[in-house]
Design a protein around this motif. Structure first.
Motif, PDB file in Angstrom:
ATOM      1  N   ASP A  92       0.853  -1.242  -0.137  1.00  0.00           N
ATOM      2  CA  ASP A  92      -0.103   0.011  -0.107  1.00  0.00           C
ATOM      3  C   ASP A  92       0.974   1.168  -0.147  1.00  0.00           C
ATOM      4  O   ASP A  92       0.433   2.269  -0.729  1.00  0.00           O
ATOM      5  N   SER A  93       2.123   1.289   0.800  1.00  0.00           N
ATOM      6  CA  SER A  93       2.613   2.472   0.863  1.00  0.00           C
ATOM      7  C   SER A  93       3.440   2.853  -0.708  1.00  0.00           C
ATOM      8  O   SER A  93       3.586   3.811  -0.929  1.00  0.00           O
ATOM      9  N   ILE A  94       3.917   1.652  -1.262  1.00  0.00           N
ATOM     10  CA  ILE A  94       4.465   1.902  -2.403  1.00  0.00           C
ATOM     11  C   ILE A  94       3.435   2.555  -3.468  1.00  0.00           C
ATOM     12  O   ILE A  94       3.663   3.308  -4.419  1.00  0.00           O
ATOM     13  N   PHE A  95       2.317   1.889  -3.467  1.00  0.00           N
ATOM     14  CA  PHE A  95       1.155   2.277  -4.344  1.00  0.00           C
ATOM     15  C   PHE A  95       0.937   4.046  -4.118  1.00  0.00           C
ATOM     16  O   PHE A  95       0.810   4.567  -4.977  1.00  0.00           O
ATOM     17  N   ARG A  96       0.963   4.476  -2.902  1.00  0.00           N
ATOM     18  CA  ARG A  96       0.659   5.628  -2.304  1.00  0.00           C
ATOM     19  C   ARG A  96       1.717   6.491  -2.968  1.00  0.00           C
ATOM     20  O   ARG A  96       1.249   7.741  -3.410  1.00  0.00           O
ATOM     21  N   GLN A  97       2.896   6.048  -2.775  1.00  0.00           N
ATOM     22  CA  GLN A  97       4.043   6.982  -3.578  1.00  0.00           C
ATOM     23  C   GLN A  97       3.869   7.146  -4.942  1.00  0.00           C
ATOM     24  O   GLN A  97       4.227   8.156  -5.681  1.00  0.00           O
ATOM     25  N   LEU A  98       3.581   6.017  -5.851  1.00  0.00           N
ATOM     26  CA  LEU A  98       3.428   5.826  -7.080  1.00  0.00           C
ATOM     27  C   LEU A  98       2.276   6.941  -7.457  1.00  0.00           C
ATOM     28  O   LEU A  98       2.369   7.676  -8.297  1.00  0.00           O
TER      29      LEU A  98
END
Length: 134
Positions: A92-98
């Motif tokens: 989820d944190s990678i998705f938010r940054q992308l």
């Protein structure tokens, strides 16, 4: 009376054969399932401009994205198209940054699997780390 012990041996021998066959099939299907869906076939890094990052799915909501790589590749003889890398996102944190940085240049680390699991994503490529963002 002498035939009874022989019949019991035949019966227990058949049960032993069925047990070994069942155990062999269980280990075989389990090994195939692990190889197909959990064994990491390849790892690498892809670089390019992030086209989109979305959360979608009917039952399992997964994170998906597309990276547009520099250069051109041939789709068919005589035709050209941009190199696109479609991937699923693990965290989820990678998705938010992308999601917040669409259109920027990324270096993404990914894992490649042999098969797709519906709760992991729609592609065999799963991004697990952002290495660099420009």
């Amino acid at each position: 009376m002498e035939n009874l012990p022989e019949q019991k041996k035949t019966k227990s021998g058949f049960k032993k054969f069925l047990f070994i066959l069942l155990l062999f099939l269980l280990v075989g299907f389990g090994s195939y399932g692990y190889w197909k869906y959990y064994y990491v076939f390849g790892e690498g890094v892809k670089s390019g401009y992030l086209n989109f990052a979305v959360k979608k799915g009917n039952i399992f909501k997964t994170y998906e994205g597309k990276l547009i790589q520099e250069g051109f590749g041939s789709v068919k003889t005589g035709g050209i198209a941009s190199n696109q890398f479609e991937f699923s996102i693990e965290d989820d944190s990678i998705f938010r940054q992308l999601e917040l940085n669409s259109g920027k240049y990324f270096d993404l680390q990914y894992k490649e699997y042999h098969g797709v699991l519906p709760w992991r994503g729609n592609t065999v490529y799963v991004v697990d780390k952002i290495i660099n963002m420009k």
